[in-house]
Design a protein around this motif. Sequence first.
Motif, PDB file in Angstrom:
ATOM      1  N   SER A   1     -84.344 -29.234 -45.187  1.00  0.00           N
ATOM      2  CA  SER A   1     -84.400 -29.671 -43.785  1.00  0.00           C
ATOM      3  C   SER A   1     -85.256 -28.747 -42.938  1.00  0.00           C
ATOM      4  N   LEU A   2     -85.198 -27.442 -43.199  1.00  0.00           N
ATOM      5  CA  LEU A   2     -85.890 -26.485 -42.330  1.00  0.00           C
ATOM      6  C   LEU A   2     -87.138 -25.887 -42.971  1.00  0.00           C
ATOM      7  N   GLY A   3     -87.248 -25.997 -44.285  1.00  0.00           N
ATOM      8  CA  GLY A   3     -88.379 -25.354 -44.961  1.00  0.00           C
ATOM      9  C   GLY A   3     -88.265 -23.845 -44.975  1.00  0.00           C
ATOM     10  N   VAL A   4     -87.066 -23.316 -44.739  1.00  0.00           N
ATOM     11  CA  VAL A   4     -86.858 -21.865 -44.775  1.00  0.00           C
ATOM     12  C   VAL A   4     -86.441 -21.483 -46.199  1.00  0.00           C
ATOM     13  N   PRO A   5     -87.069 -20.435 -46.769  1.00  0.00           N
ATOM     14  CA  PRO A   5     -86.676 -20.018 -48.128  1.00  0.00           C
ATOM     15  C   PRO A   5     -85.191 -19.669 -48.182  1.00  0.00           C
ATOM     16  N   ALA A   6     -84.542 -20.077 -49.260  1.00  0.00           N
ATOM     17  CA  ALA A   6     -83.103 -19.856 -49.385  1.00  0.00           C
ATOM     18  C   ALA A   6     -82.796 -19.403 -50.804  1.00  0.00           C
ATOM     19  N   ILE A   7     -81.749 -18.616 -50.949  1.00  0.00           N
ATOM     20  CA  ILE A   7     -81.386 -18.106 -52.276  1.00  0.00           C
ATOM     21  C   ILE A   7     -79.891 -17.838 -52.324  1.00  0.00           C
TER      22      ILE A   7
ATOM     23  N   PRO B   1     -72.704 -11.824 -35.162  1.00  0.00           N
ATOM     24  CA  PRO B   1     -73.960 -11.055 -35.147  1.00  0.00           C
ATOM     25  C   PRO B   1     -73.988 -10.033 -36.288  1.00  0.00           C
ATOM     26  N   GLY B   2     -75.198  -9.746 -36.808  1.00  0.00           N
ATOM     27  CA  GLY B   2     -75.375  -8.668 -37.786  1.00  0.00           C
ATOM     28  C   GLY B   2     -74.757  -8.977 -39.142  1.00  0.00           C
ATOM     29  N   ALA B   3     -74.634  -7.929 -39.942  1.00  0.00           N
ATOM     30  CA  ALA B   3     -74.138  -8.059 -41.303  1.00  0.00           C
ATOM     31  C   ALA B   3     -72.628  -7.887 -41.342  1.00  0.00           C
ATOM     32  N   VAL B   4     -71.991  -8.662 -42.208  1.00  0.00           N
ATOM     33  CA  VAL B   4     -70.535  -8.626 -42.339  1.00  0.00           C
ATOM     34  C   VAL B   4     -70.194  -8.523 -43.823  1.00  0.00           C
ATOM     35  N   GLY B   5     -69.195  -7.695 -44.188  1.00  0.00           N
ATOM     36  CA  GLY B   5     -68.711  -7.616 -45.570  1.00  0.00           C
ATOM     37  C   GLY B   5     -69.838  -7.337 -46.543  1.00  0.00           C
ATOM     38  N   PRO B   6     -70.054  -8.224 -47.567  1.00  0.00           N
ATOM     39  CA  PRO B   6     -71.118  -7.981 -48.550  1.00  0.00           C
ATOM     40  C   PRO B   6     -72.498  -7.969 -47.902  1.00  0.00           C
ATOM     41  N   GLY B   7     -72.575  -8.465 -46.672  1.00  0.00           N
ATOM     42  CA  GLY B   7     -73.840  -8.427 -45.940  1.00  0.00           C
ATOM     43  C   GLY B   7     -74.324  -7.001 -45.731  1.00  0.00           C
ATOM     44  N   ARG B   8     -73.387  -6.056 -45.704  1.00  0.00           N
ATOM     45  CA  ARG B   8     -73.796  -4.652 -45.526  1.00  0.00           C
ATOM     46  C   ARG B   8     -74.507  -4.153 -46.794  1.00  0.00           C
ATOM     47  N   ALA B   9     -73.973  -4.537 -47.946  1.00  0.00           N
ATOM     48  CA  ALA B   9     -74.654  -4.175 -49.204  1.00  0.00           C
ATOM     49  C   ALA B   9     -76.010  -4.882 -49.280  1.00  0.00           C
ATOM     50  N   LEU B  10     -76.052  -6.116 -48.814  1.00  0.00           N
ATOM     51  CA  LEU B  10     -77.314  -6.866 -48.792  1.00  0.00           C
ATOM     52  C   LEU B  10     -78.326  -6.156 -47.893  1.00  0.00           C
ATOM     53  N   GLN B  11     -77.825  -5.738 -46.709  1.00  0.00           N
ATOM     54  CA  GLN B  11     -78.707  -5.033 -45.764  1.00  0.00           C
ATOM     55  C   GLN B  11     -79.306  -3.788 -46.426  1.00  0.00           C
ATOM     56  N   ALA B  12     -78.467  -3.058 -47.141  1.00  0.00           N
ATOM     57  CA  ALA B  12     -78.961  -1.844 -47.811  1.00  0.00           C
ATOM     58  C   ALA B  12     -79.994  -2.204 -48.873  1.00  0.00           C
ATOM     59  N   ALA B  13     -79.715  -3.281 -49.620  1.00  0.00           N
ATOM     60  CA  ALA B  13     -80.628  -3.667 -50.707  1.00  0.00           C
ATOM     61  C   ALA B  13     -81.957  -4.192 -50.176  1.00  0.00           C
ATOM     62  N   LEU B  14     -81.964  -4.677 -48.948  1.00  0.00           N
ATOM     63  CA  LEU B  14     -83.215  -5.200 -48.374  1.00  0.00           C
ATOM     64  C   LEU B  14     -84.189  -4.068 -48.042  1.00  0.00           C
ATOM     65  N   ASP B  15     -83.672  -2.853 -48.095  1.00  0.00           N
ATOM     66  CA  ASP B  15     -84.514  -1.664 -48.143  1.00  0.00           C
ATOM     67  C   ASP B  15     -85.493  -1.564 -46.972  1.00  0.00           C
ATOM     68  N   GLY B  16     -84.985  -1.897 -45.788  1.00  0.00           N
ATOM     69  CA  GLY B  16     -85.804  -1.726 -44.586  1.00  0.00           C
ATOM     70  C   GLY B  16     -86.871  -2.782 -44.386  1.00  0.00           C
TER      71      GLY B  16
ATOM     72  N   VAL C   1     -85.404 -10.787 -55.341  1.00  0.00           N
ATOM     73  CA  VAL C   1     -86.070 -12.091 -55.485  1.00  0.00           C
ATOM     74  C   VAL C   1     -86.271 -12.735 -54.104  1.00  0.00           C
ATOM     75  N   GLY C   2     -85.260 -12.590 -53.233  1.00  0.00           N
ATOM     76  CA  GLY C   2     -85.334 -13.201 -51.904  1.00  0.00           C
ATOM     77  C   GLY C   2     -86.506 -12.663 -51.087  1.00  0.00           C
ATOM     78  N   LEU C   3     -86.726 -11.358 -51.166  1.00  0.00           N
ATOM     79  CA  LEU C   3     -87.848 -10.771 -50.415  1.00  0.00           C
ATOM     80  C   LEU C   3     -89.181 -11.291 -50.950  1.00  0.00           C
ATOM     81  N   ARG C   4     -89.286 -11.407 -52.276  1.00  0.00           N
ATOM     82  CA  ARG C   4     -90.534 -11.942 -52.834  1.00  0.00           C
ATOM     83  C   ARG C   4     -90.742 -13.392 -52.397  1.00  0.00           C
ATOM     84  N   ARG C   5     -89.652 -14.144 -52.424  1.00  0.00           N
ATOM     85  CA  ARG C   5     -89.736 -15.554 -52.015  1.00  0.00           C
ATOM     86  C   ARG C   5     -90.138 -15.658 -50.551  1.00  0.00           C
ATOM     87  N   ALA C   6     -89.529 -14.810 -49.687  1.00  0.00           N
ATOM     88  CA  ALA C   6     -89.817 -14.877 -48.248  1.00  0.00           C
ATOM     89  C   ALA C   6     -91.234 -14.411 -47.946  1.00  0.00           C
TER      90      ALA C   6
END
Lengths: 426, 348
Positions: free
Chosen positions: B107-113, B29-44, B152-157
Amino acid sequence: MLPFRLEVETHRVRQVQLGEVTQLAGDVLQINAAEVAGWVLQDSRIATARLELAHPGEATRIVHCLDAVEPRAKLAGPGSIFPGFLGGPETVGRGRTVRLAGVSVLTSSRYPQPFSGLLAAREALVDMSGTTATYSPFSQVINIVLVLTPQAGLDNADYDDAVRRASLKVAQGLARLAIDQAPDDVAVFDSSEATADLPRVAYFYQLQGQGPMADTFLYGRTIDNLVPSLIHPNEVIDGAIVSGVYVYAAFKNPTYLHQNNPVIWELQARHGKDLNFAGVIINRGHNYTQFDKERSSHWAAKLAGFLQADGAILTAEGGGNSAIDMMLACQYMEQMGIRTTVMTYENPGPDGRGWPLFYTVPEADAIVSLGMAEGSTRMPPVARVIGDDLLLDDQTPAIGPFETAMYSQYCAPSQVGGNVLVGRQF
Amino acid sequence: MLKVIHYINQFFAGIGGEDKADAGFEVRPGAVGPGRALQAALDGQARVVLTLVCGDNTFHDQRTDVIPAALSAIQEAGADLFVAGPAFNAGRYGLACASLCAAVEESLGVPAITGLFPENPAVEMYRDRVLIVPTSHSAASMKEAVAAIARVGLRRASGVRLRPAAEEGTIPMGYRANWVEQTPAAVRAVNMLLAKVAGRPYQSEVDLPPKPEPVPPASPVADLSKATVALVTEGGLVPVDNPDHIESSDATKWARYPLAQLAAGAGVSFQSIHGGYDARWVNADPNRMVPRDAAQALVSAGVVGRLHEYFYVTVGTGTSVAHAAEIGGGIARQLLADGVHAAIVTST
């Protein structure tokens, strides 16, 4: 270069409305529709003429678009505007010319007889709002649309001539309303004086000439068998080149874009500043054989040499066939030491992953992209259609929605750079 | 808030290095390792709801199990965006990230990066299918890499159309498309020309990809008097109702019709639906496009063995190279299958 000095008065039109009196009042053009239709109906080959307006931002679609013309008239100087059509073939490009900016006279019609093969007027669409309005430069101007029908029994060639003269006549008539009124600005086009030490730039201006429905007119005559020739840019501004190309809407240069050719206007504007405008070479595209293409392109390159050009900008009109003529001219000019920039649309296939040009030469290493008209696009429903209830296929309601080939978008990748599209790598 | 699912390997999950590359697939569950930096960069704007972890060897040894397991976790969580890595220049990790992104998109049509060093071998393998932001070769630039992925991921999503690769800051996926450019083409052309004349650097707007491969000619027909010859045309000659719906420009199809139907009195009318030439003379006499009459005379004279019973037709105008190659290949395979030795191709 011969001294050619042309003053061009610009009267900006920001609103067009129908009313009692046909007049220009400030930036408002008022038109008595019956009166202007009457100018057209003096030609007995035209049975009916209806005038409709399309403003940018309206949920309006114009179908069966033929030529677009900017209102222009001569105030002073030799010759007539649109020489060869509205007057004799006397040389134009000097004196003073008046233009109404921001409006176009756009003809919309069906032809009386069926067509065969290439030489057919194909569907041509302009949307005035929404994302589909990105495709045509004529989505950005107020269109005064002449919806015309032919007299019974007329053949296509005769009717085509009538339609062309109708739009030119209306364009001249409307521009004359500006006579004796204060213009918004006056531009002086005079490229006779060269400035030492600035590079000399020629314009290689290729025109489509393939037969009825795919012809361009020079002083009132088609350009079949044209040997590449010099023309002064001011002659082009005065309407010496008139379009009769209706085969593929996306790839044509209508008269409006000859009158306002962005390459000519840019070279005029920069003449004496960072370049010398050395001259314009017109070339017929779609020469029938490789021999004729080589002959014509060598001749054009030679003229660029006569002009002592250091560089040349090249444009074309139409499809892959004409790309060969332009690319050969590029090659021969480069071989003579004249540097070139080629303006071209792209054709990388619907997925955008294919080879993007029809034809190229190793010397074409400076290319400006004019975008692409690949695949198909969905035209949304609109509130109003001008021209017809059905598309030329006689089945599809023009009001939309429908799916259509991108090449039906009027001047989508405008080949003289009249549009905002560019091909980019994604 | 958008839901993000993040994939990392055993190293970035804190399990261990090469010695732990056989760690199994797991969902945390949640963010792990570099996921924490990713979470911060996603800026809420988005939240990392799940982290998928797998050892680098396990992913490749058991990919037929791991990929479906990852896909079902992503689907169940209702992800709006899938982020893999960044994997920098790591070989196996990079391939895992890119192949997972491809599977999620397709397969899912979910944006990926994902984020990869441009020379990571996974880039060449997946760049045409997967959105990749370029990173440096090492995790020392984790913060910048994750920031780029988040941007880029946020723009894509969000569903907005991505800008051209150069502006968006992505590795080009290798396709060209229209974009709106406010600087007029004529201005760009004059600027480019003046730079070229002066010997200053300039950038052509069309960077030509390698030219299509030249096609080596077939070996000559040994004995034409014994050969079966087919007539092929790009001239668009079809029965008047165009039963195979061949397009009049940029055709995607070809068809074949019995040659005998071209004979006068066969009861079938042909016309050209080609959008690139004046077809009046062909419509008046189809032999001008498909020279059945002249070919038949050669058979009668014994020059040619026999004519193939069908003629083959497509439209060659405004055709992209990809379509032309498909059409040409399709006709050639059919001719080979039918035992044809040679073909006469008429063009317009």
